[in-house]
Design a protein around this motif. Structure first.
Motif, PDB file in Angstrom:
ATOM      1  N   MET A   1     -16.482  -0.006   3.899  1.00  0.00           N
ATOM      2  CA  MET A   1     -15.038  -0.356   3.811  1.00  0.00           C
ATOM      3  C   MET A   1     -14.220   0.861   3.495  1.00  0.00           C
ATOM      4  O   MET A   1     -13.473   1.284   4.401  1.00  0.00           O
ATOM      5  N   ILE A   2     -14.704   1.783   2.448  1.00  0.00           N
ATOM      6  CA  ILE A   2     -14.066   2.993   2.099  1.00  0.00           C
ATOM      7  C   ILE A   2     -13.880   4.013   3.436  1.00  0.00           C
ATOM      8  O   ILE A   2     -12.807   4.446   3.750  1.00  0.00           O
ATOM      9  N   GLU A   3     -15.285   3.988   4.123  1.00  0.00           N
ATOM     10  CA  GLU A   3     -14.927   4.958   5.062  1.00  0.00           C
ATOM     11  C   GLU A   3     -14.080   4.670   6.350  1.00  0.00           C
ATOM     12  O   GLU A   3     -13.239   5.418   6.683  1.00  0.00           O
ATOM     13  N   ALA A   4     -14.030   3.264   6.458  1.00  0.00           N
ATOM     14  CA  ALA A   4     -13.356   2.635   7.580  1.00  0.00           C
ATOM     15  C   ALA A   4     -11.810   2.765   7.104  1.00  0.00           C
ATOM     16  O   ALA A   4     -10.926   3.319   8.004  1.00  0.00           O
ATOM     17  N   LEU A   5     -11.674   2.749   5.896  1.00  0.00           N
ATOM     18  CA  LEU A   5     -10.061   2.879   5.415  1.00  0.00           C
ATOM     19  C   LEU A   5      -9.571   4.399   5.445  1.00  0.00           C
ATOM     20  O   LEU A   5      -8.337   4.658   5.619  1.00  0.00           O
ATOM     21  N   LEU A   6     -10.565   5.309   4.947  1.00  0.00           N
ATOM     22  CA  LEU A   6     -10.388   6.627   5.031  1.00  0.00           C
ATOM     23  C   LEU A   6     -10.050   7.166   6.506  1.00  0.00           C
ATOM     24  O   LEU A   6      -9.145   8.114   6.900  1.00  0.00           O
ATOM     25  N   GLU A   7     -10.723   6.448   7.599  1.00  0.00           N
ATOM     26  CA  GLU A   7     -10.478   6.964   8.994  1.00  0.00           C
ATOM     27  C   GLU A   7      -9.184   6.472   9.316  1.00  0.00           C
ATOM     28  O   GLU A   7      -8.214   7.200   9.929  1.00  0.00           O
ATOM     29  N   ALA A   8      -8.692   5.142   8.974  1.00  0.00           N
ATOM     30  CA  ALA A   8      -7.139   4.681   9.120  1.00  0.00           C
ATOM     31  C   ALA A   8      -6.203   5.515   8.471  1.00  0.00           C
ATOM     32  O   ALA A   8      -5.064   5.927   8.811  1.00  0.00           O
ATOM     33  N   ARG A   9      -6.543   6.293   7.174  1.00  0.00           N
ATOM     34  CA  ARG A   9      -5.727   7.033   6.475  1.00  0.00           C
ATOM     35  C   ARG A   9      -5.660   8.239   7.314  1.00  0.00           C
ATOM     36  O   ARG A   9      -4.502   9.118   7.542  1.00  0.00           O
ATOM     37  N   ARG A  10      -6.806   9.045   7.623  1.00  0.00           N
ATOM     38  CA  ARG A  10      -6.824  10.319   8.568  1.00  0.00           C
ATOM     39  C   ARG A  10      -6.106  10.175   9.768  1.00  0.00           C
ATOM     40  O   ARG A  10      -5.390  11.233  10.091  1.00  0.00           O
ATOM     41  N   GLU A  11      -6.597   9.447  10.559  1.00  0.00           N
ATOM     42  CA  GLU A  11      -6.029   9.398  11.771  1.00  0.00           C
ATOM     43  C   GLU A  11      -4.765   8.626  11.952  1.00  0.00           C
ATOM     44  O   GLU A  11      -3.902   9.058  13.074  1.00  0.00           O
ATOM     45  N   ARG A  12      -4.255   7.566  11.304  1.00  0.00           N
ATOM     46  CA  ARG A  12      -3.100   6.941  11.481  1.00  0.00           C
ATOM     47  C   ARG A  12      -2.021   7.178  10.085  1.00  0.00           C
ATOM     48  O   ARG A  12      -1.050   7.001  10.369  1.00  0.00           O
ATOM     49  N   GLY A  13      -2.589   8.127   9.367  1.00  0.00           N
ATOM     50  CA  GLY A  13      -1.622   8.029   7.968  1.00  0.00           C
ATOM     51  C   GLY A  13      -1.331   6.717   7.221  1.00  0.00           C
ATOM     52  O   GLY A  13      -0.348   6.984   6.554  1.00  0.00           O
TER      53      GLY A  13
ATOM     54  N   VAL B   1     -14.626  -1.118 -11.906  1.00  0.00           N
ATOM     55  CA  VAL B   1     -13.664  -0.666 -10.466  1.00  0.00           C
ATOM     56  C   VAL B   1     -14.748  -0.325  -9.436  1.00  0.00           C
ATOM     57  O   VAL B   1     -14.575  -0.539  -8.219  1.00  0.00           O
ATOM     58  N   LYS B   2     -16.047   0.381  -9.790  1.00  0.00           N
ATOM     59  CA  LYS B   2     -17.134   0.738  -8.851  1.00  0.00           C
ATOM     60  C   LYS B   2     -17.628  -0.512  -8.174  1.00  0.00           C
ATOM     61  O   LYS B   2     -18.132  -0.277  -7.180  1.00  0.00           O
ATOM     62  N   PHE B   3     -17.302  -1.774  -8.778  1.00  0.00           N
ATOM     63  CA  PHE B   3     -17.664  -2.983  -8.099  1.00  0.00           C
ATOM     64  C   PHE B   3     -16.663  -3.730  -7.650  1.00  0.00           C
ATOM     65  O   PHE B   3     -16.780  -5.128  -7.494  1.00  0.00           O
ATOM     66  N   SER B   4     -15.442  -3.147  -7.027  1.00  0.00           N
ATOM     67  CA  SER B   4     -14.430  -3.968  -6.877  1.00  0.00           C
ATOM     68  C   SER B   4     -13.767  -3.344  -5.349  1.00  0.00           C
ATOM     69  O   SER B   4     -13.134  -2.430  -5.212  1.00  0.00           O
ATOM     70  N   TYR B   5     -13.963  -4.472  -4.185  1.00  0.00           N
ATOM     71  CA  TYR B   5     -13.473  -4.031  -3.064  1.00  0.00           C
ATOM     72  C   TYR B   5     -11.841  -3.838  -2.912  1.00  0.00           C
ATOM     73  O   TYR B   5     -11.306  -2.919  -2.600  1.00  0.00           O
ATOM     74  N   ALA B   6     -11.171  -4.632  -3.760  1.00  0.00           N
ATOM     75  CA  ALA B   6      -9.679  -4.717  -3.807  1.00  0.00           C
ATOM     76  C   ALA B   6      -9.165  -3.296  -4.430  1.00  0.00           C
ATOM     77  O   ALA B   6      -8.405  -2.752  -3.891  1.00  0.00           O
ATOM     78  N   TRP B   7      -9.642  -2.864  -5.579  1.00  0.00           N
ATOM     79  CA  TRP B   7      -9.300  -1.786  -6.094  1.00  0.00           C
ATOM     80  C   TRP B   7      -9.750  -0.644  -5.214  1.00  0.00           C
ATOM     81  O   TRP B   7      -8.940   0.536  -5.222  1.00  0.00           O
ATOM     82  N   LEU B   8     -10.869  -0.598  -4.693  1.00  0.00           N
ATOM     83  CA  LEU B   8     -11.539   0.724  -4.030  1.00  0.00           C
ATOM     84  C   LEU B   8     -10.569   0.697  -2.838  1.00  0.00           C
ATOM     85  O   LEU B   8     -10.122   1.968  -2.214  1.00  0.00           O
ATOM     86  N   ALA B   9     -10.163  -0.212  -2.040  1.00  0.00           N
ATOM     87  CA  ALA B   9      -9.569  -0.132  -0.937  1.00  0.00           C
ATOM     88  C   ALA B   9      -8.132   0.382  -1.286  1.00  0.00           C
ATOM     89  O   ALA B   9      -7.598   1.301  -0.726  1.00  0.00           O
ATOM     90  N   GLY B  10      -7.624   0.043  -2.279  1.00  0.00           N
ATOM     91  CA  GLY B  10      -6.044   0.794  -2.601  1.00  0.00           C
ATOM     92  C   GLY B  10      -6.232   2.031  -2.977  1.00  0.00           C
ATOM     93  O   GLY B  10      -5.576   3.004  -2.638  1.00  0.00           O
ATOM     94  N   MET B  11      -7.278   2.535  -3.645  1.00  0.00           N
ATOM     95  CA  MET B  11      -7.756   3.955  -3.786  1.00  0.00           C
ATOM     96  C   MET B  11      -7.811   4.658  -2.586  1.00  0.00           C
ATOM     97  O   MET B  11      -7.415   5.861  -2.507  1.00  0.00           O
ATOM     98  N   ALA B  12      -8.649   4.203  -1.624  1.00  0.00           N
ATOM     99  CA  ALA B  12      -8.723   5.010  -0.512  1.00  0.00           C
ATOM    100  C   ALA B  12      -7.526   5.099   0.235  1.00  0.00           C
ATOM    101  O   ALA B  12      -7.259   6.225   0.858  1.00  0.00           O
ATOM    102  N   LEU B  13      -6.640   4.066   0.378  1.00  0.00           N
ATOM    103  CA  LEU B  13      -5.232   4.337   1.098  1.00  0.00           C
ATOM    104  C   LEU B  13      -4.260   4.890   0.112  1.00  0.00           C
ATOM    105  O   LEU B  13      -3.285   4.979   0.605  1.00  0.00           O
ATOM    106  N   SER B  14      -4.705   5.463  -0.979  1.00  0.00           N
ATOM    107  CA  SER B  14      -3.674   6.105  -1.970  1.00  0.00           C
ATOM    108  C   SER B  14      -4.157   7.499  -2.297  1.00  0.00           C
ATOM    109  O   SER B  14      -3.711   8.240  -3.325  1.00  0.00           O
ATOM    110  N   ASP B  15      -5.333   8.066  -1.739  1.00  0.00           N
ATOM    111  CA  ASP B  15      -5.590   9.554  -1.806  1.00  0.00           C
ATOM    112  C   ASP B  15      -6.123   9.637  -3.151  1.00  0.00           C
ATOM    113  O   ASP B  15      -5.978  10.697  -3.782  1.00  0.00           O
ATOM    114  N   ILE B  16      -6.631   8.664  -3.760  1.00  0.00           N
ATOM    115  CA  ILE B  16      -7.375   8.727  -5.012  1.00  0.00           C
ATOM    116  C   ILE B  16      -8.601   8.947  -4.839  1.00  0.00           C
ATOM    117  O   ILE B  16      -9.535   8.084  -3.986  1.00  0.00           O
ATOM    118  N   ASP B  17      -9.528   9.735  -5.302  1.00  0.00           N
ATOM    119  CA  ASP B  17     -10.916  10.386  -4.932  1.00  0.00           C
ATOM    120  C   ASP B  17     -11.741   9.592  -5.358  1.00  0.00           C
ATOM    121  O   ASP B  17     -12.081   9.383  -6.674  1.00  0.00           O
TER     122      ASP B  17
END
Length: 442
Positions: free
Chosen positions: A273-285, A317-333
């Motif tokens: 999921m993180i990799e997919a959302l990072l792709e959306a962040r990189r490719e689409r902003g 947080v390491k076991f939370s899809y919802a939190w990690l999704a927000g992190m990936a789309l908010s540039d939180i490492d």
């Protein structure tokens, strides 16, 4: 041939029968394990485990992450728990387990006690990891889905094989050791998100050393601890798949070569999921504040593992899809373990984003796949997918693991663990022990 016979054949494979490609991955796992263990020393759990070792005392023959020595069985317990404390170590999805943290601690503890070299540690690890993976495949998804943590259960058998190989157990002794392991292997997923999860890895490693040692001392056990009518598999799985476990027998094929390494410091079930959302962040902003709703589709088995809706701690947080999704789309490492603080669990923006996230299990997706459907505030929809099974070139993987190690340890310490893990030099287990102690010569 029965499953126990196949495992015994695997345990007895001569060194020259082990495939070079699999050994190369085992070396990468050693690098990754050392990085995770040395960094794990900073976690509260690690200090508590060393305190336990000090309280118990005994003959200090094996090294501890963070300094000091302990008896082999205790060292395996401490090092297994410490190296899994960050939950940043390798994963094998065929049986949903972490090979390195269960098996390297057992192998190193025995190797230090016996004066083996690093090459022997790596070979014992590889054979043990392969055994744990194949036993995990035989247990099937039913075992994991019932709530068992396979790092601790199937992993204990792998630790037993690795320890027994370094001890030079005979075939009959290895059979006894596996039978004893069948009555010792344990670990539950209910511990996820607590110190109990890394403790499970330590239990597996400790069980391996104990069972192999007792077999060497002449202990007895049942003939087939795996598939006896009341053996480990019949009592711990509703859907045993013995045929699948050795469909491609070694040395022709080593399932271990499909091992995957974490490049994000959180549960591996969230990485696709993180990799997919990072792709959306990189490719689409695409940014978190643009998203009206997010649907995450994942394999159903992950819903009981990493779908904590409202994490209370950095560890959760390491076991939370919802939190990690927000992190990936908010540039939180998500790659830096230091990111995962208790303060992050209370982040109001991430909490708000989490209310827009729905996580759904989909049988058609593998353990390593995720699909994300984003509806943006302008009513545009976007679908992104990722499959962790997609191959990564070895040199690219090595560089990724070195960057991860540098982020955890710094350049100087990474250079040291790289030298002992990846370079073909005649280091001994004593040298490796000094490395995990951080240069401590006590």
């Amino acid at each position: 041939m029965s499953l126990i016979g196949d495992v015994l054949d695997l345990a007895a494979l001569p060194d020259d029968a082990l495939p070079g490609s699999a050994l190369a991955f085992a070396r990468l796992s050693l690098l990754d394990w050392l990085a995770c263990g040395r960094a794990g020393v900073r976690e509260p759990l690690a200090g508590k485990m060393r305190e336990l070792a000090a309280l118990e005392g005994g003959r200090g023959v094996a090294s501890l992450f963070g300094g000091g020595r302990a008896p082999a069985r205790m060292a395996a317990l401490v090092n297994g728990a410490t190296s899994h404390a960050l939950d940043y170590d390798d994963t094998h999805f065929a049986h949903v387990g972490h090979p390195s943290v269960a098996i390297f601690p057992a192998a190193l503890a025995v190797a230090e006690e016996r004066g083996s070299d690093v090459g022997a540690v790596v070979r014992a690890f590889l054979v043990g990891a392969e055994a744990s993976i194949r036993i995990g495949v035989a247990l099937g998804a039913a075992h994991y889905n019932r709530g068992f943590h396979q790092t601790a259960t199937a992993g204990a058998f792998g630790a037993t094989v690795a320890a027994g190989r370094l001890m030079g157990l005979t075939r009959d002794q290895m059979r006894v050791a596996l039978g004893l392991c069948a009555t010792r292997a344990s670990g539950l997923k209910s511990q996820f998100g607590t110190m109990g999860k890394p403790y499970n890895a330590g239990i597996a490693a400790s069980n391996g050393v104990e069972c192999a040692t007792l077999a060497a001392l002449g202990f007895t056990s049942c003939d087939d601890g795996l598939l006896d009518r009341q053996g480990f598999l019949p009592t711990h799985s509703d859907a045993i798949d013995e045929a699948a476990a050795f469909r491609d027998p070694p040395p022709e094929t080593f399932l271990f070569e499909a091992v995957k390494y974490k490049l994000h410091a959180c549960c591996h079930g969230t990485h696709a999921m993180i990799e997919a959302l990072l792709e959306a962040r990189r490719e689409r902003g695409t940014a978190a504040d643009e998203v009206a709703s997010l649907q995450v589709f994942t394999n159903p088995r992950w819903l009981s593992v990493c779908d904590i809706k409202r994490p209370r701690t950095g560890l959760e947080v390491k076991f939370s899809y919802a939190w990690l999704a927000g992190m990936a789309l908010s540039d939180i490492d998500t790659a830096r373990d230091a990111t995962y603080t208790d303060r992050l669990a209370g982040d109001a923006r991430l909490a708000d984003f989490a209310t827009r996230v729905t996580v759904t299990g989909e049988e058609g997706l593998s353990d390593m796949q995720a699909r994300c459907s984003l509806t943006l505030r302008n009513n545009e929809t976007l679908t992104v997918t990722h499959d962790l099974a997609d191959p990564i070139r070895p040199e690219v993987l090595e560089q990724g693991l070195l960057r991860k190690a540098e982020a955890l340890l710094g350049a100087a310490e990474t250079a040291g663990i790289r030298a002992i893990a990846l370079e073909d030099a005649p280091e001994t287990a004593t040298d490796l022990g000094r490395t995990i102690r951080g240069g401590d010569d006590t």
